[in-house]
Scaffold this motif. Structure first.
Motif, short mmCIF file in Angstrom:
data_model
loop_
_atom_site.label_atom_id
_atom_site.label_comp_id
_atom_site.label_asym_id
_atom_site.label_seq_id
_atom_site.Cartn_x
_atom_site.Cartn_y
_atom_site.Cartn_z
N THR A 2 0.47 57.25 33.36
CA THR A 2 1.77 57.49 32.74
C THR A 2 1.61 58.31 31.46
O THR A 2 0.50 58.43 30.94
CB THR A 2 2.44 56.15 32.35
OG1 THR A 2 1.64 55.55 31.34
CG2 THR A 2 2.55 55.21 33.54
N ASP A 3 2.72 58.85 30.97
CA ASP A 3 2.68 59.64 29.73
C ASP A 3 2.10 58.84 28.59
O ASP A 3 1.34 59.32 27.78
CB ASP A 3 4.10 60.08 29.35
CG ASP A 3 4.59 61.18 30.28
OD1 ASP A 3 3.79 61.60 31.15
OD2 ASP A 3 5.75 61.58 30.16
N HIS A 4 2.50 57.53 28.59
CA HIS A 4 2.04 56.66 27.52
C HIS A 4 0.51 56.52 27.55
O HIS A 4 -0.16 56.58 26.53
CB HIS A 4 2.71 55.31 27.64
CG HIS A 4 2.30 54.35 26.58
ND1 HIS A 4 2.66 54.53 25.26
CD2 HIS A 4 1.54 53.23 26.62
CE1 HIS A 4 2.14 53.54 24.54
NE2 HIS A 4 1.45 52.75 25.35
N GLN A 5 -0.02 56.34 28.75
CA GLN A 5 -1.48 56.18 28.89
C GLN A 5 -2.22 57.44 28.47
O GLN A 5 -3.28 57.38 27.87
CB GLN A 5 -1.83 55.79 30.33
CG GLN A 5 -1.51 54.33 30.62
CD GLN A 5 -1.61 54.03 32.10
OE1 GLN A 5 -1.13 54.78 32.95
NE2 GLN A 5 -2.24 52.91 32.43
N TRP A 6 -1.64 58.59 28.80
CA TRP A 6 -2.25 59.85 28.37
C TRP A 6 -2.31 59.91 26.85
O TRP A 6 -3.32 60.25 26.26
CB TRP A 6 -1.45 61.05 28.89
CG TRP A 6 -1.69 61.41 30.32
CD1 TRP A 6 -0.75 61.44 31.31
CD2 TRP A 6 -2.93 61.81 30.92
NE1 TRP A 6 -1.34 61.82 32.49
CE2 TRP A 6 -2.67 62.07 32.28
CE3 TRP A 6 -4.24 61.97 30.45
CZ2 TRP A 6 -3.66 62.47 33.18
CZ3 TRP A 6 -5.22 62.39 31.33
CH2 TRP A 6 -4.93 62.63 32.68
N LEU A 7 -1.16 59.57 26.24
CA LEU A 7 -1.03 59.69 24.79
C LEU A 7 -2.07 58.82 24.07
O LEU A 7 -2.55 59.17 23.00
CB LEU A 7 0.39 59.29 24.39
CG LEU A 7 0.98 59.96 23.16
CD1 LEU A 7 0.88 61.47 23.24
CD2 LEU A 7 2.44 59.56 22.99
N GLU A 8 -2.41 57.69 24.70
CA GLU A 8 -3.42 56.80 24.10
C GLU A 8 -4.78 57.46 23.97
O GLU A 8 -5.61 57.02 23.18
CB GLU A 8 -3.57 55.54 24.97
CG GLU A 8 -2.54 54.49 24.69
CD GLU A 8 -2.91 53.18 25.37
OE1 GLU A 8 -3.83 53.18 26.21
OE2 GLU A 8 -2.25 52.18 25.06
N HIS A 29 -5.25 67.68 31.39
CA HIS A 29 -3.90 67.24 31.08
C HIS A 29 -3.36 67.97 29.84
O HIS A 29 -2.19 68.35 29.79
CB HIS A 29 -3.88 65.73 30.84
CG HIS A 29 -2.57 65.22 30.31
ND1 HIS A 29 -1.44 65.13 31.08
CD2 HIS A 29 -2.21 64.81 29.06
CE1 HIS A 29 -0.44 64.68 30.33
NE2 HIS A 29 -0.87 64.48 29.10
N CYS A 33 0.42 69.57 28.71
CA CYS A 33 1.24 68.62 27.94
C CYS A 33 1.26 68.96 26.45
O CYS A 33 0.29 68.70 25.73
CB CYS A 33 0.76 67.20 28.15
SG CYS A 33 1.73 65.99 27.23
N ILE A 35 3.07 67.56 24.16
CA ILE A 35 3.17 66.36 23.33
C ILE A 35 1.77 65.85 23.00
O ILE A 35 1.44 65.57 21.83
CB ILE A 35 3.99 65.26 24.04
CG1 ILE A 35 5.42 65.76 24.25
CG2 ILE A 35 3.98 63.96 23.24
CD1 ILE A 35 6.27 64.88 25.12
N CYS A 36 0.93 65.76 24.01
CA CYS A 36 -0.44 65.28 23.76
C CYS A 36 -1.21 66.28 22.89
O CYS A 36 -2.02 65.88 22.06
CB CYS A 36 -1.18 65.04 25.09
SG CYS A 36 -0.67 63.51 25.90
N GLU A 39 -0.27 65.63 19.38
CA GLU A 39 -0.86 64.36 18.93
C GLU A 39 -2.36 64.56 18.60
O GLU A 39 -2.84 64.11 17.57
CB GLU A 39 -0.70 63.33 20.05
CG GLU A 39 -1.11 61.93 19.67
CD GLU A 39 -0.03 61.17 18.91
OE1 GLU A 39 0.89 61.81 18.39
OE2 GLU A 39 -0.14 59.93 18.85
#
Lengths: 246, 217
Positions: A2-8, A29, A33, A35-36, A39
């Motif tokens: 998920t997006d959340h898991q990627w962001l982690e 990824h 992405c 967003i990532c 981050e």
């Protein structure tokens, strides 16, 4: 994932604390992405200053000279075409061979080759960094290339200041024998070749291609061409994308 | 020279003194451009600015003088060769040099088969000294003072983190450990390590924010 898991993964990635395979997956990824990427950049600022927490230590005064002596042995990469330097070096080698004998030169050559191989490995890493840097630039423009939303698809990052595009291709089977894929920049309706490429057996590819300096383009397209590529497209593009600011 | 003020939420950058000597402020980037064109003097200048930081970082990782020197020579050699590829959009020159140095230092530890020992030492907490406050500062040129203030902020920010969070970050950065290796080393669940790393880095992101605005490209 998920997006959340990627962001982690952004924090351990910025701290260089991911296992190699995890890092490679995340880098693919990152290509798609924004967003990532943002981050990662934010946390890279933090890791960028962590070195300053190292306890004070004073280097020996001779260290500066050692660095300069080492630097004299190699020249920076990408300084443009060589001038007379290499010829002088070649002439010097010849003199050295005459003066000092073949064996000495051979030993020296082996050492140089080992040095060069080591430097090449390091520079390969630097090249990978450079590819990622191309994507991270704030002035990068992107193009999503897709055939009406179905696979295959490609995403393109154009960094005008570095004259480079980085392309990530997905779900595209490798070109048949004797054929290749070719990427085109369409500038004012006229296609300009940015280079040929092929995908791996998993249908993926991440590659950096040079853009002629000063070339501005609005569209990009991919065609299948005979091996080696064509001066102008010989087929209808199967992937087309419009360039937009990220 | 940058001035820092302690506020309730942390440290705030409050301004630049008017009498700042401009000749010391030629941006690092112009040095990199000169290095990219093969100017050895610029490489010397780069060393004068960042040699101490890179050496301290290398020494913190390899813990031996001769090895730390070798790392710094290698790191500046790589900077010399790859300066044309430096991208200011990605971070400061200091951060770029630190990344090169850290990688070279960890490579050397691995090559010497000493990584395990370094990791053990780090896990025992021998690196706690990393977060100690600065000692007395003698009269120093402005630039050096500025660097000392910046490194003081980084150290204080690390020292203010809960011990468990700081340890995880130090093992990753100075020990070169992956999250899995940290979990094994500390005998903690992987999820705990991930949570601590993220929480600690989020805090640092906040407390160090003034530095990022100050440093510029």
């Amino acid at each position: 994932m998920t997006d959340h898991q990627w962001l982690e993964l952004a924090v351990p990635y910025a701290l260089d604390s991911l296992a190699p395979e995890e890092r490679a997956t995340f880098e693919v990824h990152l290509v798609v992405c924004a967003i990532c990427r943002a981050e990662v950049q934010a946390f890279r600022d933090v890791t960028g200053v962590l070195a300053q927490a190292a306890p004070d230590a004073t280097p020996a005064p001779e260290l500066r000279d050692r660095i300069l002596v080492e630097a004299r042995r190699v020249r920076p990469i990408g300084r443009g075409r060589a001038g007379i330097g290499p010829w002088l070096a070649a002439a010097a080698c010849l003199l050295l061979a005459l003066a000092s004998g073949y064996a000495y030169v051979r030993a020296r050559g082996a050492l140089r080759r080992a040095d060069a191989a080591l430097a090449a490995e390091r520079d390969k890493l630097a090249a990978r960094d450079s590819l990622i840097a191309t994507i991270f630039s704030p002035d990068v423009a992107t193009a999503a290339l897709a055939a009406t939303g179905k696979p295959p698809s490609a995403r393109l990052y154009w960094n005008p200041s570095r004259h480079r595009v980085v392309m990530a291709v997905f779900d595209l089977p490798p070109a048949p024998a004797g054929r290749t894929y070719q990427l085109w920049a369409i500038a004012k309706g006229k296609p300009v070749s940015l280079g040929v490429f092929n995908t791996a057996s998993d249908g993926r590819l991440t590659a950096a291609l040079d853009v002629p300096p000063g070339l501005a383009f609005e569209l990009t397209a991919v065609t299948e061409e005979p091996a080696g590529g064509s001066p102008q497209p010989t087929q209808t593009p199967f992937l087309v994308g419009k360039v937009a600011a990220d | 020279m940058a001035r820092w003020r302690k506020t309730r939420g942390g440290v705030t950058f409050v301004g630049v003194l008017a009498n700042e000597p401009k000749q010391f402020r030629a941006p690092d980037r112009s040095l990199i451009e000169r290095i990219a064109s093969g100017d050895e003097r610029a490489l010397g200048d780069l060393y004068d600015r960042h040699g101490r930081m890179t050496y301290a970082l290398a020494f913190a990782i390899v813990r031996e003088r001769a090895d730390a020197e070798e790392v710094v020579v290698d790191a500046f050699g790589q900077a010399w060769r790859t300066a044309p590829q430096f991208d200011p959009a990605r971070g400061t020159v200091a951060a770029w040099l630190a990344t090169i140095t850290r990688t070279r230092a960890l490579d050397l530890l691995r090559a010497r088969g000493r990584r395990a020992r370094a990791v053990e030492r780090a896990a025992r907490g021998d690196v706690d000294g990393l977060a100690v406050p600065l000692g007395g500062v003698a009269v120093a040129p402005d630039r050096e003072m500025e660097q000392r203030e910046a490194s003081g902020l980084v150290r204080r920010s690390l020292a203010e983190l809960p011990e468990a969070q700081r340890r995880v970050i130090e093992l990753a950065y100075f020990g070169g450990l992956t999250q899995n290796e940290i979990a094994t080393e500390l005998q903690e669940p992987l999820g705990t390590v991930k949570t601590r790393m993220r929480a600690g880095m989020e805090k640092l992101r906040g407390s160090l924010a003034p530095l990022f605005a100050l440093e510029g490209p």
